[in-house]
Design a protein around this motif. Structure first.
Motif, PDB file in Angstrom:
ATOM      1  N   THR A  27      32.901  42.545  37.943  1.00  0.00           N
ATOM      2  CA  THR A  27      33.080  41.808  39.182  1.00  0.00           C
ATOM      3  C   THR A  27      34.543  41.495  39.406  1.00  0.00           C
ATOM      4  O   THR A  27      35.319  41.339  38.478  1.00  0.00           O
ATOM      5  CB  THR A  27      32.274  40.490  39.176  1.00  0.00           C
ATOM      6  N   SER A  28      34.925  41.415  40.638  1.00  0.00           N
ATOM      7  CA  SER A  28      36.279  41.084  41.026  1.00  0.00           C
ATOM      8  C   SER A  28      36.186  40.111  42.190  1.00  0.00           C
ATOM      9  O   SER A  28      35.248  40.163  42.976  1.00  0.00           O
ATOM     10  CB  SER A  28      37.012  42.358  41.439  1.00  0.00           C
ATOM     11  N   ILE A  29      37.175  39.237  42.311  1.00  0.00           N
ATOM     12  CA  ILE A  29      37.107  38.230  43.364  1.00  0.00           C
ATOM     13  C   ILE A  29      38.087  38.542  44.485  1.00  0.00           C
ATOM     14  O   ILE A  29      39.060  39.253  44.290  1.00  0.00           O
ATOM     15  CB  ILE A  29      37.390  36.828  42.789  1.00  0.00           C
ATOM     16  N   TYR A  30      37.823  37.984  45.656  1.00  0.00           N
ATOM     17  CA  TYR A  30      38.738  38.074  46.784  1.00  0.00           C
ATOM     18  C   TYR A  30      39.705  36.910  46.675  1.00  0.00           C
ATOM     19  O   TYR A  30      39.294  35.772  46.491  1.00  0.00           O
ATOM     20  CB  TYR A  30      37.972  37.999  48.111  1.00  0.00           C
ATOM     21  N   THR A  31      41.001  37.206  46.795  1.00  0.00           N
ATOM     22  CA  THR A  31      42.003  36.168  46.616  1.00  0.00           C
ATOM     23  C   THR A  31      43.256  36.500  47.418  1.00  0.00           C
ATOM     24  O   THR A  31      43.257  37.414  48.236  1.00  0.00           O
ATOM     25  CB  THR A  31      42.317  35.993  45.113  1.00  0.00           C
ATOM     26  N   THR A  32      44.331  35.751  47.158  1.00  0.00           N
ATOM     27  CA  THR A  32      45.621  35.962  47.809  1.00  0.00           C
ATOM     28  C   THR A  32      46.599  36.542  46.788  1.00  0.00           C
ATOM     29  O   THR A  32      46.321  36.587  45.603  1.00  0.00           O
ATOM     30  CB  THR A  32      46.172  34.631  48.343  1.00  0.00           C
TER      31      THR A  32
END
Length: 123
Positions: A27-32
């Motif tokens: 899994t990977s997250i959405y970020t800045t």
């Protein structure tokens, strides 16, 4: 309980454990950009293409370099070690998947979010 039932439950528990470990690792997250730099792991970043005149592709090294701006208005140089994706210029937003290498974000994948061709028009 019968021995076969206990063995079956242990095998099932082991399979579920392996499934959870594999899913958590992928899994990977959405970020800045700022958060991605602190994490140091693979992330997804939704951004807009900026400084279009500074984007360049070097065919000798097979590297596409361009600048993106995230939702917090941070602008970052992105390196993609493949040719420029088709329809990159038409993309409204871009999702890049990758991580920081030093001060540069290295994208492993680029996904284009093109404007919809199905615009709702009032009659």
């Amino acid at each position: 309980m019968k021995l076969k039932s206990i063995i079956g439950l242990l095998i099932l528990a082991g399979f579920i454990t392996l499934l959870i470990i594999n899913f958590a690792g992928s899994t990977s997250i959405y970020t800045t950009f700022a958060d991605a730099k602190q994490r140091g792991s693979d992330v997804h970043i939704v951004a807009s293409w900026v400084r279009r005149d500074e984007a360049k592709y070097d065919p000798a090294q097979d590297i596409f370099q361009f600048y993106l701006q995230d939702s917090t208005n941070n602008t970052q140089l992105v390196i993609y070690r493949d040719p420029k994706p088709a329809n990159f210029e038409q993309a409204d937003k871009v999702v890049i998947i990758g991580k920081y290498q030093g001060d540069v974000f290295e994208a492993e994948k680029i996904l284009m979010k093109c404007p919809s061709k199905y615009n709702h028009q009032e009659l």
